[in-house]
Design an enzyme around this catalytic site. Structure first.
Site, PDB file in Angstrom:
ATOM      1  N   ASP A   5      -1.741   1.368  -6.866  1.00  0.00           N
ATOM      2  CA  ASP A   5      -2.925   2.291  -6.786  1.00  0.00           C
ATOM      3  C   ASP A   5      -4.148   1.360  -7.065  1.00  0.00           C
ATOM      4  O   ASP A   5      -4.350   0.600  -7.667  1.00  0.00           O
ATOM      5  CB  ASP A   5      -2.587   3.110  -8.287  1.00  0.00           C
ATOM      6  CG  ASP A   5      -3.951   4.073  -8.391  1.00  0.00           C
ATOM      7  OD1 ASP A   5      -5.003   4.043  -7.443  1.00  0.00           O
ATOM      8  OD2 ASP A   5      -3.973   4.972  -9.507  1.00  0.00           O
ATOM      9  N   ASP A  27      -9.769   4.780  -1.300  1.00  0.00           N
ATOM     10  CA  ASP A  27      -8.782   4.880  -2.614  1.00  0.00           C
ATOM     11  C   ASP A  27      -7.119   5.410  -2.171  1.00  0.00           C
ATOM     12  O   ASP A  27      -7.083   6.456  -1.428  1.00  0.00           O
ATOM     13  CB  ASP A  27      -9.074   5.843  -3.454  1.00  0.00           C
ATOM     14  CG  ASP A  27      -8.432   5.959  -4.618  1.00  0.00           C
ATOM     15  OD1 ASP A  27      -7.990   5.163  -5.286  1.00  0.00           O
ATOM     16  OD2 ASP A  27      -8.319   7.113  -5.435  1.00  0.00           O
TER      17      ASP A  27
END
Ligand code: NAG
Ligand code: NAG
Ligand code: NAG
Length: 423
Positions: free
Chosen positions: A104, A302
């Site tokens: 992530d 992201d």
């Protein structure tokens, strides 16, 4: 209509089951790690609307990383919030114990579920059988890097909220093996308790840019450089890759300056200056997209947000031009949180994100989402929240990144994008 949306996701979950069935514990040769959809994803089938809601919570999470905001806020108590979608194999300890850790880019620290963890759902790491495991002492420099660390006896501990999970961990270090490389003395949270459903089943390896992230702890080997290709949602083989270090990175790749925003120092920012729809630059006030190191405004890339959210004036301009080009003979009512939908197979204009020095033209699969039956197609983007801490932040999400190689070269402050079919 909602039934169609549900089918789409169930299909995904079935595919994910197949991914989980892959047994080989081998690492890929070289510095490539296979990246795949997490086999541990949600068991229930969320609708598109739920996914968008989760993205909103994710936005709040990313925003909460702002300096001075100590609380990670979550809008809803839903367990799937912020569950990262992609996992890679990592070997923890000596000899290595293999775990499928989530990756992530919006997180720094690594959190590994350790033996005896209360509430961890799957495999755990057993420190007692690793010859290189070392608890981190209170008062050590690593302990000081964790903003909310505290001392429990001699051990450095921290409690953190991740989505709907409350995590209790002690800080430790051990060797982490990735793609045939070993990083010794890697600092991570050895998770002792995870309450709530957001904690990734076999842990998380943060790819952010803060001091405890993978890139910061492996600068000697990987020189603050990595790239990834996220497989498509719809793919049946769905193996992408995470490539660590400068070796093997694409040489001829379009790049734009990678920006660091002191307000949110873990995140990867780029300077989005405009957007084209069907070759025409839509009318967005420059101030709406402006990078601002004081407020934290700007555009973030992201991997943990699914759908791109654009600041309101940018989204409105894109949507209006898109609608104008589509005409409205097949316009359908909104589906889930998407407000620009059509009831027939559609040929759509291209969408180009114009970054400083780099235009990225997305193929249709990166901005149109179809219902399983193919009867409804929607523009797969949304407007960002306008108020509070989120103001001014646009996020380019994973749906828009699929089947592209995203290169993060933090050493040279470059962000590269190239089309690559990795599904
Ligand atoms: C962390 O959580 C544990 C268990 O819930 C609790 O006993 C402890 O006091 C907490 N520590 C801090 C620093 O909040
Ligand atoms: C269809 O076009 C008309 C006229 O341009 C517009 O007022 C209306 O909102 C459009 N409807 C949809 C669903 O896009
Ligand atoms: C991006 O597109 C714009 C508008 O078409 C053009 O003016 C600009 O030169 C392009 N930038 C690059 C780096 O190709």
């Amino acid at each position: 209509m909602m039934k169609e949306a549900l089918l789409l996701i169930s299909f995904l979950v079935i595919l994910v089951g197949v991914a989980g069935a892959e047994e080989s514990p081998d690492f890929s040769p070289g510095n490539d790690l296979k990246i795949f959809y997490s086999p541990f994803r949600r068991k229930e089938s969320p609708s598109w609307n739920q996914m968008l809601t989760e993205d909103k919570s994710r936005m709040e999470f990313l925003s909460s990383l702002a300096v001075g905001s100590s609380v990670v806020r979550v809008a809803s108590g839903r367990g799937v919030t912020q569950n990262p979608t992609y996992v890679v194999r990592a070997g923890i300890g000596t000899p290595p114990q293999t775990l499928l850790v989530a990756v992530d880019t919006g997180n720094d620290a690594a959190w590994i579920p350790c033996s005896g963890c209360d509430g961890c759902s799957s495999a755990t790491f057993a420190p007692s059988v690793s010859s290189t495991f070392k608890p981190t002492r209170c008062g050590s420099p690593q302990c000081a890097l964790l903003p909310k660390a505290s001392c429990g006896g001699d051990a450095c501990r921290f409690n953190v909220t991740y989505g709907s999970s409350d995590i209790v961990a002690t800080v430790a270090e051990d060797t982490v093996a990735l793609a045939g490389d070993s990083i010794s003395g890697y600092t991570f949270g050895c998770v002792k308790k995870a309450a709530g459903g957001s904690f990734p089943a076999q842990g998380l390896l943060g790819l952010g840019r803060g001091p405890l992230s993978l890139i910061s702890q492996s600068t000697g080997i990987y020189k603050s450089t990595f790239s990834y290709c996220l497989p498509s949602f719809k793919s049946v083989s769905f193996s992408g890759s995470l490539r660590l270090g400068p070796a093997g990175q694409p040489k001829r790749i379009k790049t734009t300056p990678l920006l660091r925003n002191p307000r949110r120092s873990s995140l990867y920012y780029a300077d989005l200056v405009g957007i084209k729809v069907g070759g025409r630059i839509v009318d967005i006030p420059a101030s709406a997209l402006a990078f601002n190191p004081v407020s934290g405004a700007g555009t973030v890339i992201d991997s943990g947000t699914v759908f791109t959210t654009l600041v309101q004036p940018a989204y409105a301009a894109v949507r209006d031009e898109f609608r104008r080009r589509m005409g409205n003979s097949t316009a359908a009512s909104s589906l889930g949180g998407f407000d620009t939908c059509y009831a027939a197979p559609i040929v759509v204009p291209t969408i180009t994100f114009m970054f400083a020095g780099m235009n990225v033209t997305l193929p249709q699969e990166n901005f149109i989402i179809h219902s399983t039956a193919g009867r409804i197609s929607c523009l797969a983007m949304a407007a960002a929240g306008e108020n509070g801490i989120n103001a001014g932040v646009s996020v380019i999400g994973s749906f828009q990144q699929q089947n592209h190689r995203i290169l993060i070269d933090a050493a040279n402050s470059k962000l590269g994008v190239a089309r690559e079919l990795c599904s």
